[in-house]
Design a protein around this motif. Structure first.
Motif, mmCIF file in Angstrom:
data_model
loop_
_atom_site.group_PDB
_atom_site.id
_atom_site.type_symbol
_atom_site.label_atom_id
_atom_site.label_comp_id
_atom_site.label_asym_id
_atom_site.label_seq_id
_atom_site.Cartn_x
_atom_site.Cartn_y
_atom_site.Cartn_z
ATOM 1 N N GLN A 18 0.733 -1.347 -0.126
ATOM 2 C CA GLN A 18 0.311 -0.053 -0.029
ATOM 3 C C GLN A 18 0.904 1.200 -0.026
ATOM 4 O O GLN A 18 0.905 2.422 -0.527
ATOM 5 C CB GLN A 18 -0.933 0.390 1.299
ATOM 6 C CG GLN A 18 -1.847 0.393 1.198
ATOM 7 C CD GLN A 18 -3.115 0.886 0.441
ATOM 8 O OE1 GLN A 18 -3.115 0.305 -1.142
ATOM 9 N NE2 GLN A 18 -4.101 1.174 0.620
ATOM 10 N N SER A 19 2.028 1.529 0.384
ATOM 11 C CA SER A 19 2.857 2.216 0.665
ATOM 12 C C SER A 19 3.325 2.384 -0.441
ATOM 13 O O SER A 19 3.400 3.613 -1.270
ATOM 14 C CB SER A 19 3.892 2.112 1.788
ATOM 15 O OG SER A 19 4.877 1.135 1.055
ATOM 16 N N ASP A 20 3.760 1.788 -1.319
ATOM 17 C CA ASP A 20 4.051 1.929 -2.805
ATOM 18 C C ASP A 20 3.007 2.897 -3.999
ATOM 19 O O ASP A 20 2.928 3.283 -4.999
ATOM 20 C CB ASP A 20 4.520 0.900 -3.729
ATOM 21 C CG ASP A 20 5.734 0.120 -3.255
ATOM 22 O OD1 ASP A 20 6.697 0.861 -2.842
ATOM 23 O OD2 ASP A 20 6.311 -1.075 -3.249
ATOM 24 N N LEU A 22 0.512 4.435 -2.542
ATOM 25 C CA LEU A 22 0.322 5.973 -2.552
ATOM 26 C C LEU A 22 1.808 6.479 -2.754
ATOM 27 O O LEU A 22 0.916 8.060 -3.033
ATOM 28 C CB LEU A 22 0.099 5.956 -0.535
ATOM 29 C CG LEU A 22 -1.093 5.480 0.267
ATOM 30 C CD1 LEU A 22 -0.575 5.077 1.508
ATOM 31 C CD2 LEU A 22 -2.095 5.720 0.460
ATOM 32 N N ASP A 23 2.395 6.310 -2.240
ATOM 33 C CA ASP A 23 3.589 6.526 -3.120
ATOM 34 C C ASP A 23 3.274 7.986 -4.779
ATOM 35 O O ASP A 23 2.965 8.255 -5.051
ATOM 36 C CB ASP A 23 4.637 6.150 -2.874
ATOM 37 C CG ASP A 23 5.566 6.415 -1.688
ATOM 38 O OD1 ASP A 23 5.157 7.184 -0.781
ATOM 39 O OD2 ASP A 23 6.471 5.208 -1.390
ATOM 40 N N HIS A 24 2.990 6.569 -5.629
ATOM 41 C CA HIS A 24 1.890 6.196 -6.818
ATOM 42 C C HIS A 24 1.530 7.954 -7.326
ATOM 43 O O HIS A 24 0.927 8.796 -7.845
ATOM 44 C CB HIS A 24 1.588 5.178 -7.174
ATOM 45 C CG HIS A 24 0.839 5.059 -8.934
ATOM 46 N ND1 HIS A 24 1.634 5.655 -10.258
ATOM 47 C CD2 HIS A 24 -0.410 4.980 -8.923
ATOM 48 C CE1 HIS A 24 0.218 6.129 -10.969
ATOM 49 N NE2 HIS A 24 -0.058 5.323 -10.356
ATOM 50 N N THR A 26 0.294 9.670 -4.628
ATOM 51 C CA THR A 26 1.115 11.014 -3.895
ATOM 52 C C THR A 26 1.652 11.806 -5.912
ATOM 53 O O THR A 26 2.040 13.736 -5.551
ATOM 54 C CB THR A 26 2.372 11.307 -2.931
ATOM 55 O OG1 THR A 26 1.736 9.999 -1.902
ATOM 56 C CG2 THR A 26 2.449 12.713 -2.588
ATOM 57 N N ARG A 27 2.528 11.606 -6.156
ATOM 58 C CA ARG A 27 3.085 12.095 -6.800
ATOM 59 C C ARG A 27 2.315 12.617 -8.228
ATOM 60 O O ARG A 27 2.721 13.390 -8.712
ATOM 61 C CB ARG A 27 3.776 10.631 -7.950
ATOM 62 C CG ARG A 27 5.333 10.498 -7.165
ATOM 63 C CD ARG A 27 6.509 9.677 -8.096
ATOM 64 N NE ARG A 27 5.791 8.463 -8.492
ATOM 65 C CZ ARG A 27 5.586 7.249 -7.682
ATOM 66 N NH1 ARG A 27 6.199 7.098 -6.117
ATOM 67 N NH2 ARG A 27 5.499 5.976 -8.598
ATOM 68 N N ARG A 30 1.207 15.701 -6.407
ATOM 69 C CA ARG A 30 1.877 16.481 -6.006
ATOM 70 C C ARG A 30 1.169 17.566 -6.456
ATOM 71 O O ARG A 30 1.669 18.900 -5.005
ATOM 72 C CB ARG A 30 2.450 16.806 -6.872
ATOM 73 C CG ARG A 30 2.848 16.284 -7.861
ATOM 74 C CD ARG A 30 4.636 16.576 -9.122
ATOM 75 N NE ARG A 30 4.889 16.812 -10.021
ATOM 76 C CZ ARG A 30 4.640 15.852 -10.512
ATOM 77 N NH1 ARG A 30 4.118 14.841 -10.639
ATOM 78 N NH2 ARG A 30 4.900 16.071 -12.162
ATOM 79 N N SER A 36 -3.146 15.827 1.469
ATOM 80 C CA SER A 36 -3.098 15.223 2.543
ATOM 81 C C SER A 36 -4.309 15.064 3.066
ATOM 82 O O SER A 36 -4.372 13.958 3.269
ATOM 83 C CB SER A 36 -2.953 16.610 3.514
ATOM 84 O OG SER A 36 -1.373 17.207 2.968
ATOM 85 N N ARG A 39 -5.175 11.115 1.290
ATOM 86 C CA ARG A 39 -4.116 10.689 1.691
ATOM 87 C C ARG A 39 -4.604 9.793 2.480
ATOM 88 O O ARG A 39 -4.940 9.179 3.006
ATOM 89 C CB ARG A 39 -2.268 11.104 2.326
ATOM 90 C CG ARG A 39 -1.388 10.725 0.435
ATOM 91 C CD ARG A 39 -0.248 11.512 1.139
ATOM 92 N NE ARG A 39 0.193 10.040 2.211
ATOM 93 C CZ ARG A 39 0.951 9.131 1.340
ATOM 94 N NH1 ARG A 39 2.323 9.214 0.374
ATOM 95 N NH2 ARG A 39 1.244 8.306 2.187
ATOM 96 N N GLU A 43 -5.400 6.514 3.535
ATOM 97 C CA GLU A 43 -5.179 4.699 4.724
ATOM 98 C C GLU A 43 -5.865 5.013 5.291
ATOM 99 O O GLU A 43 -5.696 3.913 6.254
ATOM 100 C CB GLU A 43 -3.870 6.229 5.489
ATOM 101 C CG GLU A 43 -2.292 6.483 3.737
ATOM 102 C CD GLU A 43 -2.142 8.181 4.823
ATOM 103 O OE1 GLU A 43 -2.249 8.372 5.864
ATOM 104 O OE2 GLU A 43 -0.390 7.515 5.055
#
Length: 350
Positions: A18-20, A22-24, A26-27, A30, A36, A39, A43
């Motif tokens: 899930q962190s990967d 969320l990182d995708h 977020t990019r 951005r 925020s 996210r 989460e």
């Protein structure tokens, strides 16, 4: 009573942490001032990992509806075939023992359907009765078990029904759809398959299915939908779905009250569709159940995400392994889907 053998769960090879994910996101977001807050919403799904039939970099590089739908049929049939064969072994059955086939699959479109392909890949008898379930969404697993039990009741000479649920929602991911509903779906749903055999022989060990109940909440058709455009499928679940479940649970509780052997009946176990944290909270609070009864459902959501029609079978497999309910315990199996539809089945351990 029809008896469900131990379900077998088949998982695709690619793990989506899930962190990967969320990182995708977020990019991609951005420059979004609400990043925020978005996210935090994602989460709060409580999902930690999921499975997918293709890796994340291919999921986010959408190649169009035609290719994605072709991938869906290819992977759905392959995963369902291997999982179903393992389920037949678990039930000590052969393909020749199967009188009927019930298949739940809502995340792709195929004609002939996955059920017809399975008759060929599994080598089932050409006379096998088939029930394809394509539009029940997350309620499909419970619905498939109810249909299997009804098939056995309608055909006294029948002995075994093979039930298969396979869902590949990762292939419906829309990277350019930045609506909250689409983002939540992208962070919540996971690919999986499950299969089991429902038998007429009530001397077999397993989960015995009792009476079932179905309810569609009036005026809730737009709360959970698959929207289709030129790009592909867009799954939309409105925040109001939780309120729909809250409004449905009193009707479920009334059915349980009127169909119970005694006025104080409460479930000793609960095989609940995972949905999302708020969905399970609404069911727990509405029925007055202990949080302990949701342990397997919470674990399924955390480790695999919402696997749609597969979820109740995965939860059942987890409950089977834990063996936390006493022998002959009575309980409930329940799933929710579009409509908003509820499918519930009284059950007991044998």
């Amino acid at each position: 009573m029809p008896t469900v053998s131990r379900p077998v769960v088949g998982l695709p090879p690619h793990v989506l942490d899930q962190s990967d994910v969320l990182d995708h996101l977020t990019r991609r977001l951005r420059d979004n001032p609400k990043l925020s807050a978005i996210r935090r919403v994602l989460e709060n799904t409580s999902v930690q990992s999921r499975r997918a039939v293709i890796p994340l970099d291919e999921i986010v590089a959408h190649t169009g509806l035609s290719k994605r739908n072709g991938l869906h049929l290819e992977h759905a049939v392959a995963l369902a075939t291997s999982t179903a064969l393992d389920a037949l072994d678990a039930a000590d059955c052969t393909t020749n023992d199967i009188d009927a086939l019930v298949v739940a699959n809502c995340t792709g479109h195929a004609l002939p359907g996955v059920d017809a392909h399975l008759v060929n890949t599994l080598g089932l008898r050409p006379t096998v009765r088939r029930t394809p379930i394509a539009q029940m969404g997350c309620a499909g697993g419970a619905y498939a078990l109810a249909r299997a039990a009804q098939d056995l009741a309608a055909h006294p000479d029948a002995t075994h029904v093979l039930v298969v649920a396979v869902e590949l929602p990762s292939l419906s991911y829309q990277a350019d759809d930045l609506t909250i509903s689409s983002l939540v779906s992208g962070a919540l749903f996971g690919d999986a398959c499950a299969a089991t055999v429902v038998s007429a022989d009530d001397t077999r060990s397993g989960l015995r299915l009792g009476v079932s109940w179905e309810y569609i909440l009036p005026a809730s058709l737009d709360d959970m939908v698959y929207r289709v455009d030129e790009v592909g499928f867009h799954f939309e679940t409105l925040p109001s779905v939780t309120d729909c479940i809250i409004r449905t649970v009193p009707h479920l509780a009334e059915w349980l009250r009127t169909s119970s052997p005694g006025p104080q009946w409460t479930p000793q176990f609960l095989i609940s569709h995972t949905g999302g944290p708020k969905i399970m909270d609404a069911l727990r609070d509405g029925l007055g159940c202990s949080e302990e009864l949701f342990a397997c459902s919470r674990a399924s959501l955390r480790e695999l995400g919402n696997t749609a029609s597969v979820a109740v079978l995965d939860v059942l497999a987890r409950a089977w392994r834990q063996a936390s309910a006493p022998p002959a315990a009575t309980g409930l199996l329940v799933g929710f889907g579009p409509g908003v539809t509820t499918v519930a089945i009284r059950a007991s351990w044998n």
